[in-house]
Enzyme design. Structure first.
Site, PDB file in Angstrom:
ATOM      1  CB  CYS A  13      -0.938   0.008   1.201  1.00 20.51           C
ATOM      2  SG  CYS A  13      -0.185  -0.592   2.716  1.00 20.51           S
ATOM      3  CG  HIS A  38      -0.815   3.809   4.822  1.00 19.60           C
ATOM      4  ND1 HIS A  38      -1.510   3.490   5.967  1.00 19.60           N
ATOM      5  CD2 HIS A  38      -0.239   2.642   4.400  1.00 19.60           C
ATOM      6  CE1 HIS A  38      -1.366   2.202   6.231  1.00 19.60           C
ATOM      7  NE2 HIS A  38      -0.614   1.664   5.290  1.00 19.60           N
TER       8      HIS A  38
HETATM    9  P1  NAP Z   1      -6.990  -9.433   8.308  1.00 13.93           P
HETATM   10  O1  NAP Z   1      -7.997  -8.387   8.486  1.00 13.93           O
HETATM   11  O2  NAP Z   1      -6.315  -9.981   9.518  1.00 13.93           O
HETATM   12  O3  NAP Z   1      -7.661 -10.646   7.496  1.00 13.93           O
HETATM   13  C1  NAP Z   1      -6.964 -11.838   7.240  1.00 13.93           C
HETATM   14  C2  NAP Z   1      -7.801 -12.663   6.292  1.00 13.93           C
HETATM   15  O4  NAP Z   1      -7.055 -13.845   5.937  1.00 13.93           O
HETATM   16  C3  NAP Z   1      -9.098 -13.162   6.924  1.00 13.93           C
HETATM   17  O5  NAP Z   1     -10.098 -13.220   5.956  1.00 13.93           O
HETATM   18  C4  NAP Z   1      -8.714 -14.561   7.368  1.00 13.93           C
HETATM   19  O6  NAP Z   1      -9.804 -15.438   7.486  1.00 13.93           O
HETATM   20  C5  NAP Z   1      -7.873 -14.984   6.190  1.00 13.93           C
HETATM   21  N1  NAP Z   1      -7.085 -16.169   6.532  1.00 13.93           N
HETATM   22  C6  NAP Z   1      -6.242 -16.315   7.564  1.00 13.93           C
HETATM   23  N2  NAP Z   1      -5.765 -17.587   7.581  1.00 13.93           N
HETATM   24  C7  NAP Z   1      -6.329 -18.219   6.530  1.00 13.93           C
HETATM   25  C8  NAP Z   1      -6.254 -19.544   6.024  1.00 13.93           C
HETATM   26  N3  NAP Z   1      -5.497 -20.482   6.603  1.00 13.93           N
HETATM   27  N4  NAP Z   1      -6.984 -19.865   4.927  1.00 13.93           N
HETATM   28  C9  NAP Z   1      -7.757 -18.934   4.330  1.00 13.93           C
HETATM   29  N5  NAP Z   1      -7.894 -17.659   4.771  1.00 13.93           N
HETATM   30  C10 NAP Z   1      -7.179 -17.309   5.867  1.00 13.93           C
HETATM   31  O7  NAP Z   1      -5.813  -8.955   7.371  1.00 13.93           O
HETATM   32  P2  NAP Z   1      -5.872  -7.930   6.134  1.00 13.93           P
HETATM   33  O8  NAP Z   1      -5.489  -6.589   6.616  1.00 13.93           O
HETATM   34  O9  NAP Z   1      -7.137  -8.100   5.395  1.00 13.93           O
HETATM   35  O10 NAP Z   1      -4.644  -8.444   5.293  1.00 13.93           O
HETATM   36  C11 NAP Z   1      -4.623  -9.725   4.733  1.00 13.93           C
HETATM   37  C12 NAP Z   1      -3.380  -9.859   3.875  1.00 13.93           C
HETATM   38  O11 NAP Z   1      -3.488  -8.951   2.782  1.00 13.93           O
HETATM   39  C13 NAP Z   1      -2.086  -9.486   4.598  1.00 13.93           C
HETATM   40  O12 NAP Z   1      -1.516 -10.583   5.264  1.00 13.93           O
HETATM   41  C14 NAP Z   1      -1.226  -9.010   3.469  1.00 13.93           C
HETATM   42  O13 NAP Z   1      -0.556 -10.103   2.858  1.00 13.93           O
HETATM   43  C15 NAP Z   1      -2.218  -8.415   2.490  1.00 13.93           C
HETATM   44  N6  NAP Z   1      -2.270  -6.945   2.641  1.00 13.93           N
HETATM   45  C16 NAP Z   1      -1.787  -6.220   1.637  1.00 13.93           C
HETATM   46  C17 NAP Z   1      -1.771  -4.865   1.741  1.00 13.93           C
HETATM   47  C18 NAP Z   1      -1.151  -4.065   0.663  1.00 13.93           C
HETATM   48  O14 NAP Z   1      -0.333  -3.262   1.000  1.00 13.93           O
HETATM   49  N7  NAP Z   1      -1.527  -4.213  -0.589  1.00 13.93           N
HETATM   50  C19 NAP Z   1      -2.276  -4.210   2.833  1.00 13.93           C
HETATM   51  C20 NAP Z   1      -2.781  -4.956   3.850  1.00 13.93           C
HETATM   52  C21 NAP Z   1      -2.765  -6.339   3.731  1.00 13.93           C
HETATM   53  P3  NAP Z   1     -10.438 -15.837   8.928  1.00 13.93           P
HETATM   54  O15 NAP Z   1     -11.398 -14.734   9.237  1.00 13.93           O
HETATM   55  O16 NAP Z   1     -11.097 -17.131   8.647  1.00 13.93           O
HETATM   56  O17 NAP Z   1      -9.302 -15.933   9.891  1.00 13.93           O
HETATM   57  O1  3JN Z   2       1.259  -2.390   7.640  1.00 11.38           O
HETATM   58  C1  3JN Z   2       0.762  -1.850   6.663  1.00 11.38           C
HETATM   59  O2  3JN Z   2       0.301  -0.704   6.708  1.00 11.38           O
HETATM   60  C2  3JN Z   2       0.696  -2.558   5.354  1.00 11.38           C
HETATM   61  C3  3JN Z   2       0.886  -4.014   5.561  1.00 11.38           C
HETATM   62  C4  3JN Z   2       0.914  -4.870   4.585  1.00 11.38           C
HETATM   63  C5  3JN Z   2       1.145  -6.279   4.845  1.00 11.38           C
HETATM   64  C6  3JN Z   2       0.784  -6.817   6.083  1.00 11.38           C
HETATM   65  C7  3JN Z   2       1.048  -8.156   6.347  1.00 11.38           C
HETATM   66  C8  3JN Z   2       1.660  -8.953   5.421  1.00 11.38           C
HETATM   67  C9  3JN Z   2       1.724  -7.079   3.888  1.00 11.38           C
HETATM   68  C10 3JN Z   2       2.016  -6.519   2.543  1.00 11.38           C
HETATM   69  O3  3JN Z   2       1.105  -6.441   1.755  1.00 11.38           O
HETATM   70  O4  3JN Z   2       3.144  -6.142   2.239  1.00 11.38           O
HETATM   71  C11 3JN Z   2       2.016  -8.409   4.196  1.00 11.38           C
HETATM   72  C12 3JN Z   2       2.705  -9.296   3.229  1.00 11.38           C
HETATM   73  O5  3JN Z   2       2.031  -9.912   2.429  1.00 11.38           O
HETATM   74  O6  3JN Z   2       3.929  -9.386   3.309  1.00 11.38           O
END
Ligand code: NAP
Ligand code: 3JN
Length: 350
Positions: free
Chosen positions: A129, A249
């Protein structure tokens, strides 16, 4: 009109919920939609756009007949299930860092490097992000004047750390006056040895440190920026910081461009012309971007554009965006829309 079978992995999470919202809001051509998460939330019913959806457990078979699979359930899940989805013919748009730096995987911000999509092999990575909003604002500067150096300090919202981190900030804020004790368990990272409260605090750590003293989030910004801008020669350094803001952010960015004699006004005009960017920059009226105002907005907001007092090619900018939208869900949906527009959603079409 052609329609598509869509799956969202991580649909119960902060990012997944926004992907569903954006698909509906932007009238993505959906034939069917499957919401997937872990066994913990299987059976949970969620509401979006007045409709009810039931979450299912994500398994390899879940991807049978899926055309587009959006992943936001962490890198470990993407590593296991994205290949299963691709094998079954889906185009995967992955929000995690699992494949971002893989040379065979396009890392795409559609306004910046849509041409990178041409070479996809079934998987497209959505950048971090903090990287997305910065490259969206700086690419027009690079194209017009060249870009030699970027030094960025981020001011990141807790929603970037997931749904539990948002709950923690809210609960700590309510309890702050009573000093009910340190209930911190999510930040700097859920898995870290020590946790610090985020309410009324600032934490200069996002993700884990390496031996050079940088965090993984900082390396993501450095490496992803060079890959998206397709220029390894740009100097990039980052300091990533968590603030008690729910969503949005902010970034203080210092750049050195490739030409002398460019004014702040010229830079402002170039940035304002770019798609998806709104310049809010009128100090006399106290107009500048702020995360509260950027929440639920699709644009990247840029302000405080000014020349460095000492460096002839140095400028300072302030860049703000909704980290869950342009930083994650919106950018992912825009990638899928671009694949459809260019007729390349199936890797067999390349
Ligand atoms: P979050 O609110 O904690 O949600 C995590 C999601 O992953 C929930 O839907 C959870 O399901 C699911 N999950 C966890 N373990 C799983 C499994 N074994 N099988 C299937 N689903 C599972 O986190 P979030 O903020 O949405 O972020 C999720 C991911 O997106 C991060 O880890 C990161 O890789 C990515 N992300 C990317 C950005 C970016 O910068 N583009 C920003 C934030 C996050 P349950 O409800 O069943 O636990
Ligand atoms: O912390 C933030 O503001 C952005 C976080 C992104 C994030 C959180 C957990 C795992 C990522 C990501 O998208 O870079 C990951 C990950 O997939 O490494």
């Amino acid at each position: 009109m052609q329609t598509y079978n869509v799956a969202i992995v991580g649909a119960s999470g902060a990012v997944g919920a926004k992907i569903l919202d954006k698909l509906i809001e932007r009238s993505f051509p959906i034939r069917s939609i499957k919401l997937l998460a872990s066994s913990r939330s299987a059976g949970t019913v969620i509401q979006a756009a007045g409709r009810l959806f039931t979450i299912e457990e994500a398994k390899p078979e879940s991807f049978q007949d899926i055309d587009f699979a959006f992943f936001s359930a962490g890198g470990a899940i993407s590593e296991v299930l994205a290949p299963e989805a691709i094998r079954r013919g889906a185009a995967v748009i992955d929000n995690t860092s699992a494949f971002r730096m893989d040379a065979n995987v396009p890392l795409v911000v559609p306004e910046v490097n849509p041409q990178a999509l041409r070479n996809h092999r079934g998987l497209i990575a959505n950048p971090n992000c903090s990287t997305i909003q910065m490259v969206a604002a700086l690419n027009p500067v690079k194209e017009a004047y060249g870009l030699e150096r970027i030094i960025v300090s981020t001011y990141q919202a807790v929603s970037g750390a997931g749904a539990d981190a948002i709950l923690e900030l809210k609960s700590q804020s309510r309890q702050f006056d009573s000093r009910a004790g340190n209930t911190a368990a999510q930040l700097p990272t859920a898995g870290s040895e020590r946790h610090y409260p985020i309410a009324f605090n600032v934490i200069p750590q996002i993700d884990v440190f390496d031996s050079k003293g940088y965090t993984k989030e900082e390396w993501k910004m450095i490496n992803e920026t060079k890959k998206i801008l397709a220029d390894e020669s740009i100097s990039v350094s980052a300091t990533c910081v968590r603030l008690p803001v729910v969503t949005g952010h902010s970034e203080s960015v210092y750049i050195e461009i490739g030409q002398d004699g460019v004014s702040a006004e010229q830079l402002r005009r170039k940035i304002a012309e770019a798609k998806g960017i709104i310049v809010q920059d009128d100090p006399a009226k106290q107009e500048y971007p702020m995360p509260l105002a950027a929440e639920n907005q699709d644009a990247v907001f840029v302000g405080r554009i000014r020349k460095d007092p000492d460096h002839p090619r140095g400028f300072h900018l302030w860049i703000v965006a909704d980290n869950l939208l342009k930083g994650a869900a919106l950018n992912s949906v825009q990638i899928a829309e671009k694949l459809i527009e260019d007729g390349i959603h199936s890797r067999n079409d390349n």
